[in-house]
Structure formats: structure tokens, C-alpha cells
Design an enzyme around this catalytic site. Structure first.
Site: not given
Ligand code: CA2
Length: 152
Positions: A11-12, A19, A24, A76, A79, A82, A89, A100, A102, A109
Site C-alpha cells: 500500500p501507498n 510525496r 522515500y 515490499n 505497512a 508490520h 502465512d 523482503e 524496504h 524509524r
Molecule cells: O521503506 C519502505 O519501503 C516501507 O516499506 C515503506 C512503507 C512503510 O509503511 C514501511 O514501514 C517501510 C510506506 C510506503 C508508503 O510510500 C509512500 C511513498 C511516497 C509518499 C507516501 C508514501
């Protein structure tokens, strides 16, 4: 037929590069896909690259990679890493190595990002190296395939 690597994004991650560049970076998910395609090609893999904001869809894709006997999965789960026992599973159920990945160093963090359910069943974890972590994971999967071939 060429062995295939699945790269599955949670997700995201569709927002990458648009953003929070301080967190990121500026690479978009399309840039990450291009990087993965080059890495896959360099190692003789075909590539399936996907992103979803839905937990169940991620679970189904992990199962799909298992069903088609993919060479490996780069995951990847964002969220869901976590929180998701369902993804843990799924990863534990497939006979396919899962790395995995990230983009950020989750251990530097917030404490809730220090826990990964997925990692319990993953072959390895790469974090904090930005998008190149994906390419390193694909190289790692190539190493595992070579290791397996040497053993058989
Ligand atoms: O560092 C990573 O790749 C994460 O998997 C990114 C996730 C975060 O929840 C993990 O803890 C670590 C978040 C992805 C959201 O990606 C965005 C990218 C740009 C702007 C907003 C969100």
C-alpha cells in the site's frame, strides 16, 4: 522457459516519487520497475511487477508466484509488513524464496516499523538502501538459484 521473479509492492507505494521525497526519495514506482527489469534481464529472469493497496490481493499474488513456481519473490509489503499475519502465512506457505525489501531503514524509524511479521518466513531482508535494494534482492535470488543448481 525463463524463470520468473515476482516483485510485489504494498500500500501507498504507488505514491513513490510524488510525496515525502525526504523519506522515500524521488524515484517513482515506474523507475523502480525499470530498475527491476534491468536487474532481472541481467540475471536471465522474466519479471512480473505489481502494486496493490489491498492486503488480500497481495496474498493472492504471493500464492500465484508459488503456483507458477516463480524463481523468487521480492516483497515490499509496506505497512502490511508490520501488521499482516495473512501475508506471513502466505509467504510461509509458498515453496519460493521471498526477499523482503524496504526502501528506508525501518530500524531507524518509529518502533512499530521495527517489527516485521513477513520477516519470520522470508529468506532475507534488505532495507535502507533505497530502490537499489530491489536490484540487490533480484541478484540475491539469482545467487540462490545457482546455489540450488550446484546442489542438485
Ligand atoms: O521503506 C519502505 O519501503 C516501507 O516499506 C515503506 C512503507 C512503510 O509503511 C514501511 O514501514 C517501510 C510506506 C510506503 C508508503 O510510500 C509512500 C511513498 C511516497 C509518499 C507516501 C508514501
Amino acid at each position: 522457459m525463463k524463470p520468473t521473479v515476482y516483485v510485489i509492492n504494498g500500500p501507498n507505494l504507488n505514491l513513490l516519487g510524488t510525496r515525502e521525497p525526504e523519506q522515500y526519495g524521488r524515484a517513482t514506482l515506474a523507475d523502480v520497475e525499470e530498475l527491476c527489469r534491468s536487474a532481472a534481464e541481467a540475471h536471465g529472469f522474466g519479471l512480473v511487477f505489481r502494486q496493490s493497496n489491498h492486503e488480500g490481493e497481495l496474498v493472492s499474488w504471493v500464492q500465484e508466484a508459488g503456483a507458477v513456481r516463480a524463481a523468487g519473490i521480492v516483497l515490499n509489503a509496506a505497512a502490511y509488513t508490520h501488521t499482516s499475519i495473512a501475508l506471513l502465512d502466505a509467504v510461509a506457505a509458498v515453496a519460493v524464496p521471498v526477499i523482503e525489501v524496504h526502501i528506508t531503514n525501518v530500524h531507524a524509524r518509529e518502533p512499530f516499523r521495527h517489527v516485521s511479521y513477513v520477516a519470520r518466513a522470508a529468506k532475507g531482508v534488505i532495507c535502507g538502501l533505497g530502490p537499489q535494494g530491489y536490484a540487490l534482492a533480484i541478484a540475491g535470488l539469482a545467487g540462490l538459484v545457482t546455489q540450488r543448481e550446484l546442489k542438485s
